[in-house]
Structure formats: C-alpha cells, structure tokens
Design a protein around this motif. Structure first.
Motif, short mmCIF file in Angstrom:
data_model
loop_
_atom_site.label_atom_id
_atom_site.label_comp_id
_atom_site.label_asym_id
_atom_site.label_seq_id
_atom_site.Cartn_x
_atom_site.Cartn_y
_atom_site.Cartn_z
N UNK A 149 5.21 4.81 -13.04
CA UNK A 149 3.85 4.37 -13.33
C UNK A 149 3.02 4.58 -12.06
N UNK A 150 2.03 5.46 -12.11
CA UNK A 150 1.37 5.95 -10.91
C UNK A 150 -0.10 5.54 -10.83
N UNK A 179 1.87 10.15 6.32
CA UNK A 179 0.60 10.82 6.60
C UNK A 179 -0.07 11.38 5.35
N UNK A 180 0.59 11.29 4.20
CA UNK A 180 0.00 11.80 2.96
C UNK A 180 -1.13 10.86 2.53
N UNK A 181 -2.30 11.38 2.20
CA UNK A 181 -3.42 10.52 1.78
C UNK A 181 -3.09 9.72 0.51
N UNK A 182 -3.68 8.55 0.42
CA UNK A 182 -3.49 7.71 -0.78
C UNK A 182 -4.08 8.37 -2.01
N UNK A 183 -4.86 9.42 -1.81
CA UNK A 183 -5.43 10.17 -2.94
C UNK A 183 -4.33 10.75 -3.84
N UNK A 215 1.35 1.09 -1.07
CA UNK A 215 0.60 1.48 -2.25
C UNK A 215 0.75 2.95 -2.61
N UNK A 216 1.48 3.73 -1.81
CA UNK A 216 1.68 5.15 -2.10
C UNK A 216 3.07 5.37 -2.69
N UNK A 217 3.19 6.39 -3.53
CA UNK A 217 4.40 6.60 -4.31
C UNK A 217 5.10 7.89 -3.87
N UNK A 218 6.43 7.79 -3.69
CA UNK A 218 7.23 8.91 -3.22
C UNK A 218 8.49 9.04 -4.07
#
Length: 291
Positions: free
Chosen positions: A48-49, A211-215, A254-257
């Motif tokens: 769920x993203x 370093x990946x944007x939350x976008x 809050x970021x998904x990997x």
C-alpha cells in the motif's frame, strides 16, 4: 535375561555427537552449495503506497535482480526458465535491478552481455522491461552491457525518467545509476518528472534509498542477494549494504523500499535460507489498503 540399562560410555557418546555434527554440516553444505542455488521461487507481495493513483490500483509488476548469468547453477538454461515465467506472468511490466553478468565467482563461467541479452527477447516481445545497471555490469563495461540489453528490447534507464502507460495506469519509471560505479545523479533522474503521476524509482544499490525523494511511491533495488546466507537467530552475517536493507519491504521516514534478494550468486556460489526469487508485486494506494 533382561539387560540392565546403563548410560553410554563417555567416549561413545562423544563419537555419536561428532558424527551427528559432521552429518549436519555436510547436509547444510549440500543444501547451500548444490540444492538451494538451483531453485527458483515466485513470491507474491502486496504493498500500500503513498502518492498512488486510483487508475493504478492493483498494478502488477514483476521484479528480478542480480541475474549474474554464468554463476554456478545459473547458466543460459536457467535464464530461459526465468524469462518464460516472467513472460507467462500476468504482470504488466518487468523491472530488472542490475547485475546481469558476473565478474567472478568460484565455479562459474563468464557469459557476456552479448550472449545473455538475446535470451530476453521472448520477454520484451510480450511486455515492457525496464532496467538499471549494477556494479558488475560496469566492471564488465557498462556501456556494452547497456547496448546489448537495449538491442534485446530492454528499456535501460540510467539517471533518466520515462512515463509509461500500463493498461489504465499512467506511471513514471525513474532509473538511478549504481551507487558504487556510476555518477548516480538523483536530481537529474527526477528532473523529467513533471506531473503528479505515481513514480517507481529503480536502482541497484539500496544504500541510495535515504537520498531518494519522497516523491517516489516505491523504490526498488537489488545488489544484496539477501546476504546469500541467512541463519536462524543470526541473520545475514555478510551483506554488501546496510543491514536494514538486506531484503524485502521497508518503510523508512515515510518512504517505501523493496529490495529483491536476487537470482544468482557472487564470490561464493552459496545460498542458504535465501532462494533465488522472482518477486511479484501488486501495488495499491495506502488509503485503500485493508488492515
């Protein structure tokens, strides 16, 4: 005449313990070096993203990483099996997270990108395949590896973004170069994202994740092989990345990997507790997830 029960002599007891330990060690070695590396599992995941659109609800994508074609038990015949399973899958696209060739591995045979890439054509003829390069690809001349993949119909993204439509889903695929062996310009990669469509970021080394944007709705990586060995109570003794990125799904700040544990092997031809895997992802919006 009934024989009185007596404990085993100490020497006999020690011998039996030693034999048992030796047999267990032999069984573990056989499993890790000969049985498990030959396997290929397909595992389903559902995430769920954030920043996920209703048009993309339920999107299916397959992920593979670290093919390392030429590593033991992992020749062109294994690649053909992988390609057949990916082509038959109901996923609308395939994402490949780098390391298609192998620098060196005990007992392996070097297979060049020019040899392995044509085996991907039955897959690229069926659905779009997006890829980034890994450190082993660059060690074997990344430009040649990229050219071979593109000649087979693979869409290689190195610090680039491309918008695609998968069914009704409009989504950005953003490819970011390898952390170790390429410039990995994250800003350049995301510069082309010019609307609010969902973003899937693809890179090889998960150590780039902070370093990946939350976008990005989801970042996908490989490189770790899940440590190749995962022991009960101990975990992964050796890992070429931060331990928290060993493999699987992670939410951080809050970021998904998602880190694929991969297909092939490197350095030592062993897998124990981390079988070769095709990861089959179903992607949903976080607000629509069911507890």
């Amino acid at each position: 005449m009934r024989r009185d029960w007596r404990p085993w002599p100490r020497q006999q007891w020690l011998q039996r313990v030693l034999v048992t330990l030796v047999l267990c060690a032999v069984a573990c070695l056989a499993w890790g070096f000969f049985w498990e590396p030959r396997q290929l599992i397909q595992r389903d995941y559902e995430f769920a993203l954030p920043h996920w659109s209703s048009e993309c609800e339920g999107l299916r994508v397959d992920v593979v990483a670290d093919l390392h074609t030429g590593s033991p038990h992992n020749g062109l015949d294994k690649l053909d099996d992988i390609v057949a399973k990916l082509a038959e899958s109901d996923a609308q696209a395939v994402l490949m997270a780098g390391d298609y060739v192998i620098l060196s591995v005990l007992g392996g045979t070097y297979i060049s990108a020019d040899q392995m890439a044509p085996h991907l054509r039955p897959l690229t003829a069926r659905k779009p395949v997006y890829a980034v390069l890994g450190n082993h690809d660059w060690w074997k001349d990344g430009h040649k590896v990229r050219a071979a993949l593109e000649a087979a119909g693979v869409i290689v993204l190195e610090d680039q973004a491309v918008q695609t439509r998968l069914g009704n889903c409009r989504v950005w695929m953003v490819g970011i170069g390898d952390k170790w062996e390429s410039p990995h310009d994250i800003g350049k990669a995301f510069a082309g994202v010019d609307d609010d469509a969902p973003v899937i970021a693809l890179t090889h080394n998960p150590d780039l994740f902070p370093d990946i944007p939350a976008r990005a709705s989801l970042t996908i990586a490989g490189h770790t092989h899940g440590g190749q060995v995962k022991l009960p109570w101990i975990g992964t003794p050796v890992l070429p990345a931060d331990q928290r990125y060993a493999g699987g799904y992670l939410i951080e700040h809050g970021k998904h990997l998602f880190v694929s544990t991969g297909i092939g092997t490197s350095i030592l031809p062993v897998r124990f507790g981390v079988p070769p895997e095709i990861s089959r992802l179903r992607l949903k919006a976080a607000s629509r997830s069911v507890p």
